[in-house]
Design an enzyme around this catalytic site. Sequence first.
Site, PDB file in Angstrom:
ATOM      1  N   SER A  69       0.840  -1.195   0.000  1.00 10.11           N
ATOM      2  CA  SER A  69       0.000   0.000   0.000  1.00 10.11           C
ATOM      3  C   SER A  69       0.884   1.257   0.000  1.00 10.11           C
ATOM      4  O   SER A  69       1.654   1.469  -0.925  1.00 10.11           O
ATOM      5  CB  SER A  69      -0.957  -0.054   1.193  1.00 10.11           C
ATOM      6  OG  SER A  69      -2.000   0.868   1.055  1.00 10.11           O
TER       7      SER A  69
ATOM      8  N   HIS B 144      -7.877  -5.640   0.278  1.00  9.31           N
ATOM      9  CA  HIS B 144      -6.645  -4.866   0.390  1.00  9.31           C
ATOM     10  C   HIS B 144      -5.603  -5.586   1.241  1.00  9.31           C
ATOM     11  O   HIS B 144      -4.406  -5.452   0.999  1.00  9.31           O
ATOM     12  CB  HIS B 144      -6.971  -3.497   0.987  1.00  9.31           C
ATOM     13  CG  HIS B 144      -5.843  -2.521   0.873  1.00  9.31           C
ATOM     14  ND1 HIS B 144      -5.288  -2.136  -0.330  1.00  9.31           N
ATOM     15  CD2 HIS B 144      -5.141  -1.841   1.837  1.00  9.31           C
ATOM     16  CE1 HIS B 144      -4.311  -1.262  -0.117  1.00  9.31           C
ATOM     17  NE2 HIS B 144      -4.201  -1.077   1.193  1.00  9.31           N
TER      18      HIS B 144
END
Length: 266
Positions: free
Chosen positions: A95, A228
């Site tokens: 990320s 995610h």
Amino acid sequence: MTRTDDDRLWLRRFDEAPQPAARLVCLPHAGGSASYFRGVSRALAPRIEVLAVQAPGRQDRRREPCVESIPDLADAVAARLLDRADTPIALFGHSMGALVAFEIARRLTAIGVRPLALFVSGRRAPFTHRAEETHLLDDDALLDHLRSLDGTDGRILSDPDMVSAILPVTRADYRAIGAYRYLPGPPLTMPIHVHLGDADPHVTVAEAEQWRQHTTDEFAVHVYPGGHFYLEEHSARLIRSLDAVIVGQTHTGRAESSTTSPVAPR
């Protein structure tokens, strides 16, 4: 170059690796800390030494001000990797960490230290831009956002003391993400491997494919079931992939060409 206490403050080693074939530098997500990579370190040691980045503002560095930008964070980490360039270095970032890892790779390459490989996870290619204003959310909305990502233990997000500790650093990291702008430059000359979940709301497979434009070397996209934080459930598969690429690069002789005499960054 002598490794200072400051270097050890930034780069955490959880497992002994006396003569590693390579070093894997791991950079966490927004609000994340070095301890997120304990399992990765345990799985790869002693053949590969894992160095996990502990940026200011979190855990034992919570009294220090957060680094305010992605480039500044990349500068700080790259400078502290120079005396570890005696062993080939690979980079992994998830990320926010993917952006930082990319910028570190650019900085190391520019001063004559070419990483073995760049592994990026859960993030769009740097040259793509999308307005990101998560840092502007109020506390309740930011907590809801963190819960939706399912990457933070629910018990932590239910503890007022823990929440008061993690929200400021998480907000600061999201502010840095929102302010990031890619500066055009030459593509990297190392393999890039992109990892993501097939249901990640922040990056699609098509967007992940755009990382291809950032390297002249081999490129691959690895898709996992999940969102995610797919890597929570599929850590073993992810670690096997990292290990295979790093070992493959060292065995093909890329390790010998990955480092030259590093010079201090200007």
